[in-house]
Write a protein that holds these residues in place. Structure first.
Motif, PDB file in Angstrom:
ATOM      1  N   PRO A   9     -36.398 -12.102  -2.734  1.00 48.04           N
ATOM      2  CA  PRO A   9     -36.041 -11.733  -4.112  1.00 48.04           C
ATOM      3  C   PRO A   9     -37.070 -12.278  -5.098  1.00 48.04           C
ATOM      4  O   PRO A   9     -37.681 -13.317  -4.872  1.00 48.04           O
ATOM      5  CB  PRO A   9     -34.666 -12.381  -4.308  1.00 48.04           C
ATOM      6  N   VAL A  10     -37.248 -11.557  -6.200  1.00 51.30           N
ATOM      7  CA  VAL A  10     -38.262 -11.901  -7.197  1.00 51.30           C
ATOM      8  C   VAL A  10     -37.631 -12.785  -8.273  1.00 51.30           C
ATOM      9  O   VAL A  10     -36.548 -12.473  -8.783  1.00 51.30           O
ATOM     10  CB  VAL A  10     -38.834 -10.620  -7.847  1.00 51.30           C
ATOM     11  N   HIS A  11     -38.277 -13.894  -8.606  1.00 56.23           N
ATOM     12  CA  HIS A  11     -37.797 -14.740  -9.702  1.00 56.23           C
ATOM     13  C   HIS A  11     -38.141 -14.054 -11.019  1.00 56.23           C
ATOM     14  O   HIS A  11     -39.313 -13.930 -11.385  1.00 56.23           O
ATOM     15  CB  HIS A  11     -38.406 -16.140  -9.610  1.00 56.23           C
ATOM     16  N   PHE A  12     -37.121 -13.623 -11.716  1.00 56.10           N
ATOM     17  CA  PHE A  12     -37.266 -12.770 -12.899  1.00 56.10           C
ATOM     18  C   PHE A  12     -37.311 -13.649 -14.138  1.00 56.10           C
ATOM     19  O   PHE A  12     -36.294 -14.144 -14.611  1.00 56.10           O
ATOM     20  CB  PHE A  12     -36.074 -11.816 -12.956  1.00 56.10           C
ATOM     21  N   SER A  13     -38.503 -13.863 -14.655  1.00 60.32           N
ATOM     22  CA  SER A  13     -38.661 -14.731 -15.821  1.00 60.32           C
ATOM     23  C   SER A  13     -39.701 -14.154 -16.754  1.00 60.32           C
ATOM     24  O   SER A  13     -40.484 -13.278 -16.378  1.00 60.32           O
ATOM     25  CB  SER A  13     -39.096 -16.135 -15.383  1.00 60.32           C
ATOM     26  N   GLY A  14     -39.720 -14.687 -17.972  1.00 60.18           N
ATOM     27  CA  GLY A  14     -40.674 -14.210 -18.970  1.00 60.18           C
ATOM     28  C   GLY A  14     -42.122 -14.383 -18.564  1.00 60.18           C
ATOM     29  O   GLY A  14     -42.909 -13.434 -18.627  1.00 60.18           O
ATOM     30  N   PRO A  15     -42.528 -15.595 -18.136  1.00 56.98           N
ATOM     31  CA  PRO A  15     -43.930 -15.799 -17.777  1.00 56.98           C
ATOM     32  C   PRO A  15     -44.440 -14.819 -16.734  1.00 56.98           C
ATOM     33  O   PRO A  15     -45.586 -14.384 -16.773  1.00 56.98           O
ATOM     34  CB  PRO A  15     -43.943 -17.246 -17.256  1.00 56.98           C
ATOM     35  N   LEU A  16     -43.580 -14.442 -15.784  1.00 57.60           N
ATOM     36  CA  LEU A  16     -43.978 -13.484 -14.755  1.00 57.60           C
ATOM     37  C   LEU A  16     -44.428 -12.170 -15.374  1.00 57.60           C
ATOM     38  O   LEU A  16     -45.391 -11.543 -14.939  1.00 57.60           O
ATOM     39  CB  LEU A  16     -42.796 -13.241 -13.802  1.00 57.60           C
ATOM     40  N   PRO A  37     -34.224  -6.791  -5.714  1.00 53.35           N
ATOM     41  CA  PRO A  37     -33.432  -8.018  -5.806  1.00 53.35           C
ATOM     42  C   PRO A  37     -34.176  -9.063  -6.641  1.00 53.35           C
ATOM     43  O   PRO A  37     -35.347  -9.351  -6.391  1.00 53.35           O
ATOM     44  CB  PRO A  37     -33.310  -8.469  -4.346  1.00 53.35           C
ATOM     45  N   VAL A  38     -33.499  -9.601  -7.665  1.00 58.04           N
ATOM     46  CA  VAL A  38     -34.137 -10.592  -8.533  1.00 58.04           C
ATOM     47  C   VAL A  38     -33.246 -11.822  -8.658  1.00 58.04           C
ATOM     48  O   VAL A  38     -32.036 -11.771  -8.413  1.00 58.04           O
ATOM     49  CB  VAL A  38     -34.459 -10.023  -9.938  1.00 58.04           C
ATOM     50  N   ILE A  39     -33.867 -12.940  -9.041  1.00 62.30           N
ATOM     51  CA  ILE A  39     -33.181 -14.196  -9.278  1.00 62.30           C
ATOM     52  C   ILE A  39     -33.411 -14.583 -10.740  1.00 62.30           C
ATOM     53  O   ILE A  39     -34.550 -14.709 -11.192  1.00 62.30           O
ATOM     54  CB  ILE A  39     -33.703 -15.317  -8.356  1.00 62.30           C
ATOM     55  N   LEU A  40     -32.328 -14.756 -11.497  1.00 64.63           N
ATOM     56  CA  LEU A  40     -32.408 -15.153 -12.905  1.00 64.63           C
ATOM     57  C   LEU A  40     -32.404 -16.676 -13.018  1.00 64.63           C
ATOM     58  O   LEU A  40     -32.244 -17.388 -12.024  1.00 64.63           O
ATOM     59  CB  LEU A  40     -31.230 -14.564 -13.673  1.00 64.63           C
ATOM     60  N   ASP A  41     -32.574 -17.177 -14.243  1.00 69.19           N
ATOM     61  CA  ASP A  41     -32.517 -18.617 -14.496  1.00 69.19           C
ATOM     62  C   ASP A  41     -31.298 -19.229 -13.812  1.00 69.19           C
ATOM     63  O   ASP A  41     -30.199 -18.669 -13.876  1.00 69.19           O
ATOM     64  CB  ASP A  41     -32.403 -18.893 -16.002  1.00 69.19           C
TER      65      ASP A  41
END
Length: 411
Positions: A9-16, A37-41
């Motif tokens: 799963p991809v870590h979904f964040s602003g910097p990305l 599939p993503v992972i949020l904060d």
């Protein structure tokens, strides 16, 4: 399979997504397909929907893919200080999380209140406030067009339309930006916005005026003051920052893309073209949370569980290669993008029109008032705000030939 248990799963964040979202979306689509599939904060799982067809399917089926956030199967893992709560919300009595017939009634109330805005007054307000802001910078020959213009203009117009005094605008700008960026000041920004809206509604309940808040209160569908406060908050957030980013992203495109050079020297037709291009290629509202599956289902080859959250990847869908077979070609007048959403929860048409009038008027005032405007720094050095939800410039430093302020002659 849950998003968290899916492979990688991809870590979904602003910097990305800050520097090259188009490249990130291409990689996601290559590695995971149209539903990612993503992972949020806080290691919270979700699905990010990037496929144009899949997004159309979700937004067109409000029963299977509900806007009711109470369905979410992750609430027991969400702390009270989770920074993304303002973007998702629970037990929030706003139009965003209302479904069925009640949602249609609320949408009708909003549309009626916004349709009554006089288009000539709207443009007059936008020109007036835009000229006042430009008066503050035009004698200097240099400015940050984001900090000193784009992030100030929409909320000044909206506060006037909704019923606030002009003096309340600057603090509302700060609160909205804090809330939308989803960082440490997000909850404080939400609190300030709520307090301000509650005071406005109480004042208009006692003394109605010719404004959006008063027209909403006069609606006969029986909405509570709390519901109207929540809907005004939604409209303010949805109307201000995306419009500010639409102005900034459009000016950025005109200043950095030779296809739009004519816009800077009187080619007004290309202003509208540049604005439409931004909605396809650099849309202010990149991702939206969300929809929740009302039962187990399949989407884009993924097994979606009851209560899973799906994030609407508007920019990812706009750049879906099945739709944009030649991403280098201008889109012209094609408006089949997802930038205003789709289905019964899309941005109401009068709200789209208000946003477009504010943005286009603001851009035209900039080009009229700041001769030979040009970037003051190399284009490659410009940065974006670190938000995975809204994509806007952190700054846009420009230079131009100094000119005198107009003063009160434009009011």
């Amino acid at each position: 399979m849950s998003p968290a248990s899916a492979p990688h799963p991809v870590h979904f964040s602003g910097p990305l997504l800050q520097d090259d979202p188009a490249g990130v979306y291409r990689e996601m689509r290559r590695d995971h397909g149209s539903v990612v599939p993503v992972i949020l904060d806080g290691d919270v799982p979700a699905w990010l929907v990037l496929g144009y067809r899949e997004l159309h399917q979700i937004t067109g089926d409000p029963v299977l893919f509900s806007r009711d956030s109470d369905l979410w199967n992750q609430w027991e893992n969400i702390p009270d200080d989770w920074p993304l709560l303002p973007m998702i919300g629970r037990k929030q009595p706003s139009i965003l999380y209302t479904v069925g017939e009640r949602h249609r009634e609320r949408a009708g109330m909003l549309v009626n209140a916004l349709e009554a805005v006089d288009p000539f007054e709207l443009r007059s307000y936008a020109e007036k406030f835009a000229d006042e802001l430009i008066d503050g910078i035009c004698p200097r020959g240099a400015a940050d067009i984001i900090d000193e213009f784009a992030t100030l203009l929409p909320v000044r117009v909206l506060t006037r339309l909704y019923g606030f005094s002009d003096e309340e605008g600057p603090e509302l700008v700060t609160a909205l930006n804090d809330m939308i960026d989803g960082r440490e000041r997000a909850l404080a920004g939400q609190t300030h916005l709520f307090t301000s809206m509650t005071a406005l509604v109480a004042a208009r309940r006692k003394a109605p005026a010719d404004d959006v808040a008063s027209r909403m209160l006069a609606d006969t569908s029986g909405f509570t003051d709390e519901e109207i406060v929540q809907d005004l908050m939604v409209m303010m957030a949805a109307g201000h920052q995306p419009t500010a980013d639409w102005i900034g992203n459009s000016l950025h495109l005109m200043l950095t893309d030779k296809r739009f050079a004519a816009s800077l020297f009187g080619g007004r037709n290309s202003v509208a073209e540049a604005m439409n291009e931004v909605l396809w290629e650099d849309t202010p509202t990149q991702n939206v949370a969300g929809r929740w599956a009302s039962r187990d289902t399949q989407l884009g080859g993924r097994r979606i569980r009851l209560g899973d959250m799906l994030l609407l990847g508007l920019q990812g869908a706009n750049s879906d290669p099945q739709v944009r077979t030649d991403s280098s070609a201008l889109t012209g007048g094609n408006s089949a993008h997802f930038s205003f959403g789709h289905g019964e929860h899309r941005c109401p048409f009068p709200a789209q029109e208000i946003s477009e009038v504010i943005a286009r008027t603001g851009i035209e005032v900039v080009l009229d008032r700041l001769p030979d405007i040009d970037l003051a720094v190399p284009a490659a050095s410009l940065s974006r705000r670190p938000s995975p939800w809204l994509r806007g410039m952190s700054e846009l430093p420009v230079t131009f030939t100094p000119t005198p302020a107009l003063g009160g002659s434009h009011t």
